[in-house]
Design an enzyme around this catalytic site. Structure first.
Site, PDB file in Angstrom:
ATOM      1  CD  GLU A  49     -41.862  25.907  86.219  1.00  0.00           C
ATOM      2  OE1 GLU A  49     -42.582  26.875  85.908  1.00  0.00           O
ATOM      3  OE2 GLU A  49     -40.974  25.478  85.480  1.00  0.00           O
ATOM      4  N   GLY A  86     -44.732  29.257  93.328  1.00  0.00           N
ATOM      5  CA  GLY A  86     -44.019  30.418  93.865  1.00  0.00           C
ATOM      6  C   GLY A  86     -44.827  30.989  95.027  1.00  0.00           C
ATOM      7  NE  ARG A  98     -49.852  40.387  94.178  1.00  0.00           N
ATOM      8  CZ  ARG A  98     -51.034  40.139  94.714  1.00  0.00           C
ATOM      9  NH1 ARG A  98     -51.336  40.610  95.914  1.00  0.00           N
ATOM     10  NH2 ARG A  98     -51.926  39.417  94.079  1.00  0.00           N
ATOM     11  CE1 TYR A 142     -50.984  41.834  88.470  1.00  0.00           C
ATOM     12  CE2 TYR A 142     -50.337  41.327  90.712  1.00  0.00           C
ATOM     13  CZ  TYR A 142     -50.060  41.347  89.360  1.00  0.00           C
ATOM     14  OH  TYR A 142     -48.858  40.875  88.915  1.00  0.00           O
ATOM     15  CB  CYS A 163     -46.090  62.102  94.372  1.00  0.00           C
ATOM     16  SG  CYS A 163     -45.165  62.923  95.637  1.00  0.00           S
ATOM     17  CE1 TYR A 209     -44.662  36.515  91.089  1.00  0.00           C
ATOM     18  CE2 TYR A 209     -46.290  35.564  92.553  1.00  0.00           C
ATOM     19  CZ  TYR A 209     -45.405  35.438  91.507  1.00  0.00           C
ATOM     20  OH  TYR A 209     -45.261  34.228  90.876  1.00  0.00           O
TER      21      TYR A 209
HETATM   22  C1  PLP Z   1     -43.408  29.859  84.166  1.00  0.00           C
HETATM   23  C2  PLP Z   1     -43.899  30.147  85.538  1.00  0.00           C
HETATM   24  N1  PLP Z   1     -43.776  29.191  86.486  1.00  0.00           N
HETATM   25  C3  PLP Z   1     -44.190  29.395  87.754  1.00  0.00           C
HETATM   26  C4  PLP Z   1     -44.759  30.596  88.142  1.00  0.00           C
HETATM   27  C5  PLP Z   1     -45.175  30.787  89.550  1.00  0.00           C
HETATM   28  O1  PLP Z   1     -46.528  30.992  89.717  1.00  0.00           O
HETATM   29  P1  PLP Z   1     -47.147  31.132  91.169  1.00  0.00           P
HETATM   30  O2  PLP Z   1     -46.362  32.111  91.922  1.00  0.00           O
HETATM   31  O3  PLP Z   1     -48.534  31.587  90.920  1.00  0.00           O
HETATM   32  O4  PLP Z   1     -47.114  29.760  91.794  1.00  0.00           O
HETATM   33  C6  PLP Z   1     -44.930  31.616  87.193  1.00  0.00           C
HETATM   34  C7  PLP Z   1     -45.556  32.892  87.566  1.00  0.00           C
HETATM   35  O5  PLP Z   1     -45.924  33.711  86.807  1.00  0.00           O
HETATM   36  C8  PLP Z   1     -44.471  31.389  85.862  1.00  0.00           C
HETATM   37  O6  PLP Z   1     -44.578  32.328  84.916  1.00  0.00           O
END
Ligand code: PLP
Length: 433
Positions: free
Chosen positions: A289, A291, A329, A333, A359, A388
């Site tokens: 998965e 992102g 961010r 972070y 502000c 993000y």
């Molecule tokens: C369950 C799950 N899958 C996938 C992702 C995607 O992670 P990334 O953007 O680091 O690939 C996240 C991000 O927090 C997540 O919580």
């Protein structure tokens, strides 16, 4: 520079063949700009690597990194699944006609409204996070769903990915998922239910991870759990979802720090094949998965420089027309970014601090960077803001959130309009006289 950027004859920055100065003029600032071809090629690279390395797999894009209707169409066209984590993300995807049977539904505290919406409308895989949720699902599935709810169970494999503590999720001390020792009974309960169907297991150990070992360790722990479970209960998990988390460079200096998506896919595929071979376990369908690694480098933010304040001998502050509201961010972070003056890329440089307009003294986008004499009216481009940023943006100080442009074959297309002041007040309920 990161991604598909160049400098043209006017000394302007171009993103995917589009001059950022004219983009700022025609579309306004601040503005999120995505190079669609790069975004798609990041997806295709994952796909190709899996095809070369593993027999059956599903790629799911993690919508929390950045999601809008136009992106849903791209994910659909590229034939990926979509990971959603709230009723809002699910709603956006289904209104954009994304097929619900390719949605993975996550969340450590799914509300009544969210659970019932997804049960009614359908889902590809539902990731059960904890015991409370499982019990609610057992109660509700037959009333709200007309199908057997397809499940993954989220486990915490106890792996530390050595990334920022706020984006570490797979350690024992985590708000997400079942502890390994507690998952067994919950999974058995689901297997025995006529309304639920257990397909597999899921883990996600964290984000912005810069080495492969934690992913391999997590795969090992998950497979060992699957093997032990089969030994005790005779049940075979058909699927394994290893989550996202591959990190990406935010600056030129970081370019060599992160494994490529190709190497990452190859290594996890080999690990799973090797362990399944040794333990005589049928190869599960593998899901990941990603992102950030799909969208981050493809996105940049364009700002206009406003005030410039020099404190002699101390610092020069360059303020832009956005800040922590469109990119929280750095504040959250301590994230590092690099930037360019879009209308004067090359030139004599000086050390400055790029700050926002909120502000808060902490509203700093880039603590220290060398830029060619930034002045009021300049266009400032921050790179690698594709993940993000839009999805974490806020209306702090009642600042409208920026719009989003996709560059398609050299042409900009507005895919999310910028917010206006009316958007900021339209939910207010007018007090009665
Ligand atoms: C369950 C799950 N899958 C996938 C992702 C995607 O992670 P990334 O953007 O680091 O690939 C996240 C991000 O927090 C997540 O919580």
């Amino acid at each position: 520079m990161l991604g598909n950027k160049s400098i043209n004859k006017d000394n302007h920055l171009e993103i995917a063949g589009c001059d950022v100065v004219s983009l700022a003029q025609t579309m306004g600032t601040p503005l999120y700009v995505y190079d669609e071809a790069l975004l798609r090629s990041n997806m295709q690279e994952y796909e190709k690597s899996f095809r070369e390395n593993y027999p059956h797999f599903s790629l799911a894009y993690a919508g929390k990194a950045f999601l809008c209707s136009a992106l849903c169409s791209i994910i659909k066209e590229e034939d990926w699944w979509l990971d959603v984590v709230s009723g809002g993300e699910y709603y956006l995807a289904s209104t954009a006609n994304f097929p619900v049977e390719k949605i993975i539904f996550h969340g450590n505290n799914k509300t009544n409204e969210e659970r019932r919406l997804v049960l009614r409308e359908g889902v590809g895989r539902w990731v059960v996070d904890n015991e409370v949720e499982l019990n609610l699902l057992l109660e509700e599935a037959s009333s709200y769903a007309s199908y057997k709810v397809p499940l993954f169970f989220r486990l915490t494999p106890g792996v530390d990915p050595h990334t920022h503590q706020y984006i570490t999720t797979g350690k024992i001390d985590s708000k997400f998922g079942f502890l390994l020792g507690e998952a067994e009974n919950a999974i058995l309960k689901a297997i025995q239910s006529e309304d639920l169907e257990v397909w597999g297991l899921h883990c996600h150990i964290g984000s912005q991870i810069d080495h492969i070992e934690p992913f391999l360790k997590a795969a090992e722990v998950m497979l060992q759990f699957m093997v032990d479970f089969r030994k005790k209960h005779g049940f075979v998990f058909r699927e394994l979802d290893l989550g996202g988390g591959l990190g990406v460079p935010y600056t030129d200096e970081e370019k060599s720090r992160f494994p490529s998506s190709h190497f990452y896919v190859k290594e996890i595929s080999e690990k799973v094949k090797e362990m399944c071979g040794e333990l005589s376990y049928p190869l599960p369908r593998l899901y990941i998965e990603p992102g950030r690694s799909v969208v981050n480098t493809a996105g940049s933010t364009i700002y206009r420089v406003g005030s410039v304040k020099e404190i002699p001998g101390i610092k020069k502050y360059v303020a832009v027309d956005g800040g922590m509201t469109d990119n929280p961010r750095p504040v959250l972070y301590g994230a590092k970014y690099q930037a360019h003056i879009g209308n004067r890329v090359a030139g004599e440089r000086e050390k400055v601090s790029v700050v926002g307009k909120c502000c808060e003294s902490g509203d700093v986008l880039i603590e220290e960077i060398e830029l060619p004499s930034p002045s009021p009216g300049d266009v400032l481009v921050v790179e690698a803001t594709g993940a993000y940023n839009y999805s974490m943006a806020s209306n702090y100080n009642l600042i409208p959130r920026p719009g989003v442009v996709f560059i398609r074959e050299g042409e900009p297309e507005l895919v999310v309009r910028p917010e206006n002041w009316y958007d900021l007040v339209r939910r207010d309920i007018t007090p009665l006289e």
